[in-house]
Design a protein around this motif. Structure first.
Motif, PDB file in Angstrom:
ATOM      1  N   SER A   4     -44.046  98.670 -55.590  1.00 58.66           N
ATOM      2  CA  SER A   4     -43.883  98.799 -54.142  1.00 58.66           C
ATOM      3  C   SER A   4     -42.432  98.681 -53.702  1.00 58.66           C
ATOM      4  O   SER A   4     -42.091  99.045 -52.591  1.00 58.66           O
ATOM      5  CB  SER A   4     -44.742  97.762 -53.413  1.00 58.66           C
ATOM      6  OG  SER A   4     -44.338  96.455 -53.751  1.00 58.66           O
ATOM      7  N   ARG A   5     -41.542  98.201 -54.569  1.00 62.15           N
ATOM      8  CA  ARG A   5     -40.124  98.045 -54.209  1.00 62.15           C
ATOM      9  C   ARG A   5     -39.294  99.289 -54.493  1.00 62.15           C
ATOM     10  O   ARG A   5     -38.264  99.496 -53.887  1.00 62.15           O
ATOM     11  CB  ARG A   5     -39.519  96.862 -54.958  1.00 62.15           C
ATOM     12  CG  ARG A   5     -39.974  95.509 -54.438  1.00 62.15           C
ATOM     13  CD  ARG A   5     -39.138  94.409 -55.056  1.00 62.15           C
ATOM     14  NE  ARG A   5     -39.232  94.392 -56.502  1.00 62.15           N
ATOM     15  CZ  ARG A   5     -40.011  93.575 -57.203  1.00 62.15           C
ATOM     16  NH1 ARG A   5     -40.760  92.700 -56.593  1.00 62.15           N
ATOM     17  NH2 ARG A   5     -40.030  93.615 -58.517  1.00 62.15           N
ATOM     18  N   ASP A   6     -39.711 100.103 -55.441  1.00 57.37           N
ATOM     19  CA  ASP A   6     -38.903 101.242 -55.876  1.00 57.37           C
ATOM     20  C   ASP A   6     -38.975 102.442 -54.942  1.00 57.37           C
ATOM     21  O   ASP A   6     -38.233 103.399 -55.105  1.00 57.37           O
ATOM     22  CB  ASP A   6     -39.324 101.685 -57.275  1.00 57.37           C
ATOM     23  CG  ASP A   6     -38.897 100.696 -58.343  1.00 57.37           C
ATOM     24  OD1 ASP A   6     -38.087  99.802 -58.044  1.00 57.37           O
ATOM     25  OD2 ASP A   6     -39.396 100.810 -59.471  1.00 57.37           O
ATOM     26  N   ALA A  94     -46.399  97.154 -50.437  1.00 58.11           N
ATOM     27  CA  ALA A  94     -46.600  95.699 -50.478  1.00 58.11           C
ATOM     28  C   ALA A  94     -47.693  95.340 -49.475  1.00 58.11           C
ATOM     29  O   ALA A  94     -47.697  95.821 -48.346  1.00 58.11           O
ATOM     30  CB  ALA A  94     -45.312  94.971 -50.155  1.00 58.11           C
ATOM     31  N   ASP A  95     -48.620  94.508 -49.891  1.00 60.15           N
ATOM     32  CA  ASP A  95     -49.741  94.080 -49.052  1.00 60.15           C
ATOM     33  C   ASP A  95     -49.777  92.555 -49.080  1.00 60.15           C
ATOM     34  O   ASP A  95     -50.041  91.959 -50.120  1.00 60.15           O
ATOM     35  CB  ASP A  95     -51.038  94.673 -49.595  1.00 60.15           C
ATOM     36  CG  ASP A  95     -52.276  94.229 -48.826  1.00 60.15           C
ATOM     37  OD1 ASP A  95     -52.159  93.433 -47.866  1.00 60.15           O
ATOM     38  OD2 ASP A  95     -53.379  94.676 -49.189  1.00 60.15           O
ATOM     39  N   HIS A  96     -49.509  91.952 -47.933  1.00 62.97           N
ATOM     40  CA  HIS A  96     -49.488  90.492 -47.823  1.00 62.97           C
ATOM     41  C   HIS A  96     -50.675  89.981 -47.001  1.00 62.97           C
ATOM     42  O   HIS A  96     -50.632  88.873 -46.480  1.00 62.97           O
ATOM     43  CB  HIS A  96     -48.169  90.035 -47.202  1.00 62.97           C
ATOM     44  CG  HIS A  96     -46.970  90.501 -47.979  1.00 62.97           C
ATOM     45  ND1 HIS A  96     -46.617  89.977 -49.197  1.00 62.97           N
ATOM     46  CD2 HIS A  96     -46.067  91.469 -47.708  1.00 62.97           C
ATOM     47  CE1 HIS A  96     -45.540  90.591 -49.643  1.00 62.97           C
ATOM     48  NE2 HIS A  96     -45.186  91.510 -48.774  1.00 62.97           N
ATOM     49  N   SER A  97     -51.737  90.771 -46.914  1.00 71.33           N
ATOM     50  CA  SER A  97     -52.902  90.382 -46.119  1.00 71.33           C
ATOM     51  C   SER A  97     -53.759  89.357 -46.865  1.00 71.33           C
ATOM     52  O   SER A  97     -53.656  89.206 -48.086  1.00 71.33           O
ATOM     53  CB  SER A  97     -53.745  91.617 -45.785  1.00 71.33           C
ATOM     54  OG  SER A  97     -54.269  92.195 -46.958  1.00 71.33           O
ATOM     55  N   HIS A  98     -54.585  88.660 -46.127  1.00 72.88           N
ATOM     56  CA  HIS A  98     -55.558  87.699 -46.673  1.00 72.88           C
ATOM     57  C   HIS A  98     -54.905  86.590 -47.498  1.00 72.88           C
ATOM     58  O   HIS A  98     -55.496  86.089 -48.461  1.00 72.88           O
ATOM     59  CB  HIS A  98     -56.626  88.418 -47.493  1.00 72.88           C
ATOM     60  CG  HIS A  98     -57.302  89.537 -46.756  1.00 72.88           C
ATOM     61  ND1 HIS A  98     -58.152  89.318 -45.698  1.00 72.88           N
ATOM     62  CD2 HIS A  98     -57.222  90.884 -46.907  1.00 72.88           C
ATOM     63  CE1 HIS A  98     -58.571  90.468 -45.229  1.00 72.88           C
ATOM     64  NE2 HIS A  98     -58.019  91.438 -45.942  1.00 72.88           N
ATOM     65  N   GLY A  99     -53.670  86.241 -47.194  1.00 71.56           N
ATOM     66  CA  GLY A  99     -52.993  85.150 -47.873  1.00 71.56           C
ATOM     67  C   GLY A  99     -52.600  85.450 -49.304  1.00 71.56           C
ATOM     68  O   GLY A  99     -52.360  84.547 -50.087  1.00 71.56           O
ATOM     69  N   GLU A 104     -50.841  97.603 -52.598  1.00 70.00           N
ATOM     70  CA  GLU A 104     -51.853  98.544 -52.135  1.00 70.00           C
ATOM     71  C   GLU A 104     -51.571  99.919 -52.730  1.00 70.00           C
ATOM     72  O   GLU A 104     -50.425 100.357 -52.788  1.00 70.00           O
ATOM     73  CB  GLU A 104     -51.825  98.635 -50.614  1.00 70.00           C
ATOM     74  CG  GLU A 104     -52.808  99.660 -50.064  1.00 70.00           C
ATOM     75  CD  GLU A 104     -52.617  99.967 -48.592  1.00 70.00           C
ATOM     76  OE1 GLU A 104     -53.527 100.578 -48.005  1.00 70.00           O
ATOM     77  OE2 GLU A 104     -51.556  99.628 -48.026  1.00 70.00           O
ATOM     78  N   ALA A 105     -52.626 100.613 -53.148  1.00 65.79           N
ATOM     79  CA  ALA A 105     -52.525 101.983 -53.627  1.00 65.79           C
ATOM     80  C   ALA A 105     -53.129 102.907 -52.580  1.00 65.79           C
ATOM     81  O   ALA A 105     -54.252 102.664 -52.116  1.00 65.79           O
ATOM     82  CB  ALA A 105     -53.273 102.137 -54.954  1.00 65.79           C
ATOM     83  N   THR A 106     -52.372 103.935 -52.188  1.00 68.28           N
ATOM     84  CA  THR A 106     -52.867 104.926 -51.235  1.00 68.28           C
ATOM     85  C   THR A 106     -52.676 106.321 -51.815  1.00 68.28           C
ATOM     86  O   THR A 106     -51.823 106.538 -52.677  1.00 68.28           O
ATOM     87  CB  THR A 106     -52.141 104.851 -49.875  1.00 68.28           C
ATOM     88  OG1 THR A 106     -50.757 105.144 -50.060  1.00 68.28           O
ATOM     89  CG2 THR A 106     -52.303 103.482 -49.222  1.00 68.28           C
ATOM     90  N   CYS A 107     -53.454 107.261 -51.322  1.00 64.62           N
ATOM     91  CA  CYS A 107     -53.243 108.655 -51.681  1.00 64.62           C
ATOM     92  C   CYS A 107     -51.930 109.080 -51.039  1.00 64.62           C
ATOM     93  O   CYS A 107     -51.742 108.915 -49.832  1.00 64.62           O
ATOM     94  CB  CYS A 107     -54.398 109.518 -51.183  1.00 64.62           C
ATOM     95  SG  CYS A 107     -54.137 111.282 -51.435  1.00 64.62           S
ATOM     96  N   GLY A 115     -57.223 101.265 -52.871  1.00 58.27           N
ATOM     97  CA  GLY A 115     -57.483  99.941 -53.422  1.00 58.27           C
ATOM     98  C   GLY A 115     -56.176  99.251 -53.704  1.00 58.27           C
ATOM     99  O   GLY A 115     -55.229  99.378 -52.918  1.00 58.27           O
ATOM    100  N   HIS A 116     -56.093  98.562 -54.835  1.00 56.86           N
ATOM    101  CA  HIS A 116     -54.889  97.799 -55.188  1.00 56.86           C
ATOM    102  C   HIS A 116     -54.569  97.971 -56.667  1.00 56.86           C
ATOM    103  O   HIS A 116     -55.438  98.318 -57.460  1.00 56.86           O
ATOM    104  CB  HIS A 116     -55.074  96.316 -54.847  1.00 56.86           C
ATOM    105  CG  HIS A 116     -55.139  96.079 -53.385  1.00 56.86           C
ATOM    106  ND1 HIS A 116     -56.318  96.155 -52.676  1.00 56.86           N
ATOM    107  CD2 HIS A 116     -54.166  95.798 -52.483  1.00 56.86           C
ATOM    108  CE1 HIS A 116     -56.062  95.918 -51.389  1.00 56.86           C
ATOM    109  NE2 HIS A 116     -54.772  95.699 -51.252  1.00 56.86           N
TER     110      HIS A 116
END
Length: 143
Positions: A4-6, A94-99, A104-107, A115-116
């Motif tokens: 997610s950083r690149d 980056a997904d910081h939800s739900h603690g 996260e993977a998206t099309c 999903g993730h």
């Protein structure tokens, strides 16, 4: 996680529709998962145990994302893959939800939530793409 950083590569094409247009194309559960970043119950799909040859496409735009040869039984309750079919098809955020901190993977073509991705998968990638079955459509080899 580095994915997610690149930054994400450019997609092969783009498809952007309004929420109303997506609702016309998708079932209510598919819309909730792919457009509202929902998830399905673990072990709720027979797709977890499906290991026949073929490809898995985005249910929203039809882009082929995963090959069955990279699918494995992670025992997580969701279909799992070691890698995407090709670079640029899946985007990472980056997904910081739900603690939690996850990727996260998206099309990358239509921004559908898939999903993730977790760093606990088998070789060769060491990754586990944990994907909602309702975000995918299985295509046989001859399609």
């Amino acid at each position: 996680m580095q994915l997610s950083r690149d930054g994400n590569p450019a997609p092969p094409r783009r498809l952007e529709l309004s929420d109303a247009q997506w609702r016309e194309r998708l079932t209510p559960d598919q819309f909730r998962i792919t457009r509202l970043k929902g998830t399905e119950r673990a072990h709720s799909s027979e797709m977890c145990a499906l290991f026949e040859p073929g490809r898995y496409a985005c249910v929203c735009c039809g882009t082929e994302l995963f090959d069955a040869s990279t699918k494995f039984d992670s025992k997580s309750g969701w279909p799992s893959f070691t890698q995407a079919l090709a670079p640029g098809l899946v985007a990472y955020h980056a997904d910081h939800s739900h603690g939690m901190t996850r990727v996260e993977a998206t099309c990358n073509v239509c921004d559908a939530h898939l999903g993730h991705v977790f760093p606990d998968g088998p070789a060769p990638s060491g990754l586990r793409y944990c994907i909602n079955a309702l975000s995918l459509q299985k295509r046989s080899v001859e399609q």
